[in-house]
Design a protein around this motif. Structure first.
Motif, PDB file in Angstrom:
ATOM      1  N   TYR A   5      28.909  19.509 -17.877  1.00 29.36           N
ATOM      2  CA  TYR A   5      27.933  18.950 -16.949  1.00 29.36           C
ATOM      3  C   TYR A   5      27.165  17.828 -17.642  1.00 29.36           C
ATOM      4  O   TYR A   5      27.027  17.826 -18.876  1.00 29.36           O
ATOM      5  CB  TYR A   5      26.943  20.029 -16.486  1.00 29.36           C
ATOM      6  CG  TYR A   5      27.519  20.996 -15.487  1.00 29.36           C
ATOM      7  CD1 TYR A   5      27.421  20.747 -14.126  1.00 29.36           C
ATOM      8  CD2 TYR A   5      28.153  22.160 -15.916  1.00 29.36           C
ATOM      9  CE1 TYR A   5      27.959  21.641 -13.206  1.00 29.36           C
ATOM     10  CE2 TYR A   5      28.687  23.049 -15.000  1.00 29.36           C
ATOM     11  CZ  TYR A   5      28.582  22.782 -13.644  1.00 29.36           C
ATOM     12  OH  TYR A   5      29.114  23.662 -12.740  1.00 29.36           O
ATOM     13  N   MET A   8      20.502  14.856 -16.723  1.00 28.37           N
ATOM     14  CA  MET A   8      20.051  13.791 -15.813  1.00 28.37           C
ATOM     15  C   MET A   8      20.118  12.409 -16.464  1.00 28.37           C
ATOM     16  O   MET A   8      20.584  11.445 -15.844  1.00 28.37           O
ATOM     17  CB  MET A   8      18.624  14.062 -15.332  1.00 28.37           C
ATOM     18  CG  MET A   8      18.093  12.987 -14.382  1.00 28.37           C
ATOM     19  SD  MET A   8      16.426  13.299 -13.781  1.00 28.37           S
ATOM     20  CE  MET A   8      16.734  14.587 -12.577  1.00 28.37           C
ATOM     21  N   PHE A  11      23.738  11.309 -16.634  1.00 26.10           N
ATOM     22  CA  PHE A  11      24.256  10.990 -15.298  1.00 26.10           C
ATOM     23  C   PHE A  11      23.688   9.648 -14.818  1.00 26.10           C
ATOM     24  O   PHE A  11      24.405   8.820 -14.253  1.00 26.10           O
ATOM     25  CB  PHE A  11      23.893  12.109 -14.325  1.00 26.10           C
ATOM     26  CG  PHE A  11      24.552  11.993 -12.982  1.00 26.10           C
ATOM     27  CD1 PHE A  11      25.841  12.459 -12.774  1.00 26.10           C
ATOM     28  CD2 PHE A  11      23.887  11.401 -11.904  1.00 26.10           C
ATOM     29  CE1 PHE A  11      26.452  12.353 -11.532  1.00 26.10           C
ATOM     30  CE2 PHE A  11      24.489  11.285 -10.674  1.00 26.10           C
ATOM     31  CZ  PHE A  11      25.775  11.761 -10.488  1.00 26.10           C
ATOM     32  N   LEU A  22      16.787   9.299  -9.239  1.00 26.02           N
ATOM     33  CA  LEU A  22      17.442  10.602  -9.051  1.00 26.02           C
ATOM     34  C   LEU A  22      16.414  11.678  -8.720  1.00 26.02           C
ATOM     35  O   LEU A  22      16.670  12.556  -7.874  1.00 26.02           O
ATOM     36  CB  LEU A  22      18.219  10.983 -10.307  1.00 26.02           C
ATOM     37  CG  LEU A  22      19.448  10.129 -10.637  1.00 26.02           C
ATOM     38  CD1 LEU A  22      20.077  10.589 -11.947  1.00 26.02           C
ATOM     39  CD2 LEU A  22      20.465  10.169  -9.504  1.00 26.02           C
ATOM     40  N   LYS A  32      20.743  16.306  -4.786  1.00 28.80           N
ATOM     41  CA  LYS A  32      20.185  17.235  -5.764  1.00 28.80           C
ATOM     42  C   LYS A  32      21.174  17.481  -6.903  1.00 28.80           C
ATOM     43  O   LYS A  32      22.391  17.334  -6.723  1.00 28.80           O
ATOM     44  CB  LYS A  32      19.843  18.567  -5.086  1.00 28.80           C
ATOM     45  CG  LYS A  32      18.760  18.459  -4.028  1.00 28.80           C
ATOM     46  CD  LYS A  32      18.462  19.815  -3.424  1.00 28.80           C
ATOM     47  CE  LYS A  32      17.355  19.725  -2.375  1.00 28.80           C
ATOM     48  NZ  LYS A  32      17.033  21.045  -1.789  1.00 28.80           N
ATOM     49  N   PRO A  33      20.676  17.850  -8.080  1.00 28.58           N
ATOM     50  CA  PRO A  33      21.589  18.206  -9.170  1.00 28.58           C
ATOM     51  C   PRO A  33      22.407  19.441  -8.802  1.00 28.58           C
ATOM     52  O   PRO A  33      22.016  20.217  -7.922  1.00 28.58           O
ATOM     53  CB  PRO A  33      20.645  18.472 -10.342  1.00 28.58           C
ATOM     54  CG  PRO A  33      19.317  18.765  -9.718  1.00 28.58           C
ATOM     55  CD  PRO A  33      19.263  17.968  -8.458  1.00 28.58           C
ATOM     56  N   ASP A  34      23.528  19.589  -9.457  1.00 26.68           N
ATOM     57  CA  ASP A  34      24.382  20.745  -9.178  1.00 26.68           C
ATOM     58  C   ASP A  34      23.635  22.049  -9.442  1.00 26.68           C
ATOM     59  O   ASP A  34      23.714  22.999  -8.666  1.00 26.68           O
ATOM     60  CB  ASP A  34      25.636  20.679 -10.055  1.00 26.68           C
ATOM     61  CG  ASP A  34      26.623  21.788  -9.745  1.00 26.68           C
ATOM     62  OD1 ASP A  34      27.408  21.618  -8.795  1.00 26.68           O
ATOM     63  OD2 ASP A  34      26.582  22.832 -10.421  1.00 26.68           O
ATOM     64  N   CYS A  42      17.968  19.417 -15.434  1.00 23.76           N
ATOM     65  CA  CYS A  42      18.852  19.212 -14.281  1.00 23.76           C
ATOM     66  C   CYS A  42      20.244  18.857 -14.790  1.00 23.76           C
ATOM     67  O   CYS A  42      20.390  18.014 -15.689  1.00 23.76           O
ATOM     68  CB  CYS A  42      18.307  18.085 -13.400  1.00 23.76           C
ATOM     69  SG  CYS A  42      16.723  18.422 -12.620  1.00 23.76           S
ATOM     70  N   TYR A  43      21.248  19.456 -14.143  1.00 23.74           N
ATOM     71  CA  TYR A  43      22.632  19.200 -14.544  1.00 23.74           C
ATOM     72  C   TYR A  43      23.441  18.742 -13.330  1.00 23.74           C
ATOM     73  O   TYR A  43      23.323  19.302 -12.235  1.00 23.74           O
ATOM     74  CB  TYR A  43      23.261  20.470 -15.137  1.00 23.74           C
ATOM     75  CG  TYR A  43      22.643  20.885 -16.458  1.00 23.74           C
ATOM     76  CD1 TYR A  43      23.107  20.349 -17.648  1.00 23.74           C
ATOM     77  CD2 TYR A  43      21.591  21.805 -16.487  1.00 23.74           C
ATOM     78  CE1 TYR A  43      22.538  20.726 -18.864  1.00 23.74           C
ATOM     79  CE2 TYR A  43      21.021  22.179 -17.685  1.00 23.74           C
ATOM     80  CZ  TYR A  43      21.497  21.632 -18.878  1.00 23.74           C
ATOM     81  OH  TYR A  43      20.933  22.006 -20.081  1.00 23.74           O
ATOM     82  N   TYR A  44      24.248  17.711 -13.567  1.00 24.05           N
ATOM     83  CA  TYR A  44      25.086  17.153 -12.507  1.00 24.05           C
ATOM     84  C   TYR A  44      26.554  17.360 -12.837  1.00 24.05           C
ATOM     85  O   TYR A  44      26.984  17.183 -13.982  1.00 24.05           O
ATOM     86  CB  TYR A  44      24.810  15.653 -12.364  1.00 24.05           C
ATOM     87  CG  TYR A  44      23.426  15.347 -11.828  1.00 24.05           C
ATOM     88  CD1 TYR A  44      23.216  15.094 -10.481  1.00 24.05           C
ATOM     89  CD2 TYR A  44      22.332  15.308 -12.690  1.00 24.05           C
ATOM     90  CE1 TYR A  44      21.953  14.803  -9.997  1.00 24.05           C
ATOM     91  CE2 TYR A  44      21.066  15.025 -12.216  1.00 24.05           C
ATOM     92  CZ  TYR A  44      20.883  14.782 -10.868  1.00 24.05           C
ATOM     93  OH  TYR A  44      19.613  14.497 -10.395  1.00 24.05           O
ATOM     94  N   GLN A  48      30.001  14.788  -8.614  1.00 24.46           N
ATOM     95  CA  GLN A  48      28.816  14.253  -7.938  1.00 24.46           C
ATOM     96  C   GLN A  48      28.695  12.742  -8.112  1.00 24.46           C
ATOM     97  O   GLN A  48      27.942  12.098  -7.389  1.00 24.46           O
ATOM     98  CB  GLN A  48      27.546  14.956  -8.444  1.00 24.46           C
ATOM     99  CG  GLN A  48      27.380  16.371  -7.924  1.00 24.46           C
ATOM    100  CD  GLN A  48      26.031  16.951  -8.300  1.00 24.46           C
ATOM    101  OE1 GLN A  48      25.827  17.385  -9.433  1.00 24.46           O
ATOM    102  NE2 GLN A  48      25.109  16.939  -7.355  1.00 24.46           N
ATOM    103  N   TYR A  52      27.195  10.130  -5.391  1.00 28.23           N
ATOM    104  CA  TYR A  52      26.203   9.091  -5.667  1.00 28.23           C
ATOM    105  C   TYR A  52      26.754   7.720  -5.301  1.00 28.23           C
ATOM    106  O   TYR A  52      26.000   6.866  -4.806  1.00 28.23           O
ATOM    107  CB  TYR A  52      25.781   9.101  -7.147  1.00 28.23           C
ATOM    108  CG  TYR A  52      24.846   7.956  -7.425  1.00 28.23           C
ATOM    109  CD1 TYR A  52      23.513   8.032  -7.047  1.00 28.23           C
ATOM    110  CD2 TYR A  52      25.317   6.756  -7.960  1.00 28.23           C
ATOM    111  CE1 TYR A  52      22.659   6.951  -7.216  1.00 28.23           C
ATOM    112  CE2 TYR A  52      24.476   5.675  -8.128  1.00 28.23           C
ATOM    113  CZ  TYR A  52      23.156   5.779  -7.753  1.00 28.23           C
ATOM    114  OH  TYR A  52      22.318   4.712  -7.896  1.00 28.23           O
TER     115      TYR A  52
END
Length: 280
Positions: A5, A8, A11, A22, A32-34, A42-44, A48, A52
């Protein structure tokens, strides 16, 4: 679960977006983050990035965030076609509006350049080779109070601007021939120059022909003095009034804060006196 992942910051760097953006997208429920870890980070997820990308593409098309959010919740081919067609038409309209604004700015700059180059307080007879067109509205009599007490005129001015009918920011005014001849120089119409003839009941034509004219620092109730000078000059030089009088801003509130620096050009349409008729 994904093996990897993005935090933030990572990403944001990959997508070329600010972290604050974000955070805002997450706050409004758009993107929203994953998931959020126990550490509060926060993790994406990698996929995703594509979500975006859709948001970024639509933002570049000036599509509102609320509409993008609705689209993502109902994403499919038909919805995509509908939203793209809708905003294509909006962009075409905006491009047309920008073209009109560009022309208005260019014409106003030309007016200012011409004003700065003009000789002041010199009367001359000129020949206007072609008709000029104005979008006009009825104006009250020439007093300072009246200039601010004209609800109907203001509505017409707003309509003119909203429709991009004016070709310049500078204002023009019209004194009908009858008020030139009776010496009152009562102002009947105010208006804006338009680029060419259009089908509209408010279009007023300043015809080609001869005009006695002067450019001077003046305004308001001082304008009739200029008209009287023009009328006398015409009569003294073998001309008679044969049409309306016109006042065009050269430098006004658009360019000058000090009213004493306002610059106007006044015209009266004239023609040579027929000496044979005069002798008879």
């Amino acid at each position: 679960m994904h093996e990897y992942y993005y935090k933030m910051g990572e990403f944001a760097k990959i997508c070329g977006v600010k972290k604050s953006t974000l955070i805002h997208y997450a706050d409004i429920g758009l993107f929203k983050p994953d998931h959020i870890g126990e550490n509060g980070y926060c993790y994406y997820a990698p996929q995703q990035i594509y979500i975006y990308e859709v948001i970024d593409i639509m933002r570049r098309m000036s599509i509102p965030l609320e509409e993008i959010k609705e689209y993502l919740e109902n994403q499919n081919v038909i919805t995509c076609q509908e939203i793209l067609k809708k905003h294509l038409e909006l962009l075409k309209k905006r491009m047309w509006e920008l073209e009109q604004i560009e022309a208005i700015i260019e014409n106003t700059l030309k007016d200012v350049d011409n004003a700065l180059a003009q000789k002041q307080d010199e009367i001359e007879i000129i020949t206007q080779e072609q008709d000029d067109y104005f979008f006009v509205y009825e104006m009250p009599y020439r007093t300072e109070k009246a200039a601010y007490d004209m609800e109907e005129a203001r509505q017409m001015i707003q309509h003119c601007k909203d429709s991009y009918l004016n070709s310049t920011l500078n204002i023009s005014e019209v004194v009908l021939q009858e008020h030139v001849l009776d010496g009152t120089f009562k102002k009947t119409y105010g208006g804006f120059r338009v680029a060419h003839m259009i089908e509209n009941e408010n279009i007023f034509v300043r015809p080609a022909g001869q005009y006695v004219t002067i450019c001077s620092k003046s305004g308001g109730d001082k304008i009739p003095r200029l008209y009287r000078r023009l009328k006398k000059y015409a009569e003294d030089n073998g001309y008679k009034v044969c049409g309306n009088a016109y006042e065009e801003d050269q430098l006004s509130y658009i360019t000058e804060h000090d009213r004493e620096n306002y610059l106007v050009r006044c015209y009266i349409q004239v023609e040579p006196v027929d000496k044979r008729k005069k002798e008879n």
